[in-house]
Design a protein around this motif. Structure first.
Motif, short mmCIF file in Angstrom:
data_model
loop_
_atom_site.label_atom_id
_atom_site.label_comp_id
_atom_site.label_asym_id
_atom_site.label_seq_id
_atom_site.Cartn_x
_atom_site.Cartn_y
_atom_site.Cartn_z
N TRP A 36 14.05 -8.03 3.79
CA TRP A 36 14.46 -7.47 2.74
C TRP A 36 13.43 -6.61 1.91
O TRP A 36 13.93 -5.71 1.25
CB TRP A 36 15.26 -8.55 1.84
CG TRP A 36 14.63 -9.39 1.35
CD1 TRP A 36 14.24 -10.59 1.77
CD2 TRP A 36 13.77 -9.52 0.35
NE1 TRP A 36 13.62 -11.82 1.15
CE2 TRP A 36 13.17 -11.02 -0.04
CE3 TRP A 36 13.35 -8.63 -0.99
CZ2 TRP A 36 12.52 -11.52 -0.86
CZ3 TRP A 36 12.62 -8.92 -1.91
CH2 TRP A 36 12.00 -10.60 -1.86
N SER A 37 12.21 -6.97 2.28
CA SER A 37 11.00 -6.21 1.35
C SER A 37 10.19 -5.35 2.14
O SER A 37 9.45 -5.89 2.86
CB SER A 37 10.28 -7.35 0.52
OG SER A 37 9.00 -6.56 -0.03
N ASP A 38 10.26 -3.97 2.03
CA ASP A 38 9.45 -3.16 2.84
C ASP A 38 7.93 -3.55 2.28
O ASP A 38 6.89 -3.51 3.23
CB ASP A 38 9.40 -1.61 2.31
CG ASP A 38 10.74 -1.38 2.96
OD1 ASP A 38 11.11 -1.19 4.14
OD2 ASP A 38 11.62 -0.52 2.21
N ARG A 39 7.51 -3.76 0.92
CA ARG A 39 6.24 -4.26 0.69
C ARG A 39 5.87 -5.41 1.48
O ARG A 39 4.68 -5.36 1.92
CB ARG A 39 6.15 -4.53 -0.97
CG ARG A 39 4.91 -4.57 -1.49
CD ARG A 39 4.90 -4.92 -3.04
NE ARG A 39 5.98 -5.92 -3.25
CZ ARG A 39 5.71 -7.22 -3.46
NH1 ARG A 39 4.36 -7.71 -3.11
NH2 ARG A 39 6.67 -7.81 -4.05
N MET A 40 6.43 -6.43 1.49
CA MET A 40 6.02 -7.72 2.16
C MET A 40 6.06 -7.42 3.82
O MET A 40 5.04 -7.81 4.09
CB MET A 40 6.99 -8.74 1.87
CG MET A 40 6.88 -9.05 0.33
SD MET A 40 5.12 -9.80 -0.08
CE MET A 40 5.12 -11.26 1.10
N ALA A 41 6.87 -6.79 4.39
CA ALA A 41 6.77 -6.43 5.84
C ALA A 41 5.71 -5.75 5.88
O ALA A 41 4.71 -6.03 7.06
CB ALA A 41 7.92 -5.56 6.06
N GLY A 42 5.41 -4.55 5.05
CA GLY A 42 4.08 -3.73 5.29
C GLY A 42 2.92 -4.55 5.26
O GLY A 42 1.89 -4.26 5.86
#
Length: 134
Positions: A36-42
């Motif tokens: 759900w989080s682009d920041r965490m995935a990145g």
């Protein structure tokens, strides 16, 4: 229904959107932020938010269970995850197309190979279902 080697099952296309991932997280209890989080995935080196592997796996087997007369005849199923299904933050989501072909029929069982493609990328490897045949 006669099941023969080489039979191609009707393909199935499933669209995954971010809201689907939220609903799946609630149902499965898997609230990992890579879903759900682009920041965490990145931060973990992923190309973006990815669909849950089990959601992809469950969607893939539908190409078989939608085809066989009785879904209870599915007796074995397994996959290898090879590429993540990246789900963009838009209203379109990502389409994953599942196709399948009967590879072997023997001793009252049929082995069916499943292919899953998102965009141009194959996202599952060695996806195989075994069904009981009469």
């Amino acid at each position: 229904m006669v099941i023969e080697v080489g039979t191609e099952l009707p393909p199935l296309t499933v669209t995954f959107r971010r809201d689907d991932l939220v609903r799946y997280a609630g149902a499965s209890g898997d609230f990992n932020p890579i879903h759900w989080s682009d920041r965490m995935a990145g931060a973990l080196g992923l190309p973006g938010v990815i669909a849950h592997g089990m959601l992809t796996m469950a969607s893939a087997v539908r190409v078989v269970t939608d085809w066989i007369p009785d879904p209870a005849d599915l007796i074995e199923y397994g996959v290898r995850f090879t590429k993540p299904v990246v789900v963009p933050d838009d209203d379109k989501g990502v389409n994953v197309t599942f196709s399948a072909k009967v590879d072997k029929v023997a001793e009252g069982r049929a082995e069916i190979d499943i292919t899953a493609v998102a965009g141009e990328e194959k996202v599952l490897g060695r996806a195989r279902a075994v069904v009981r045949v009469q």
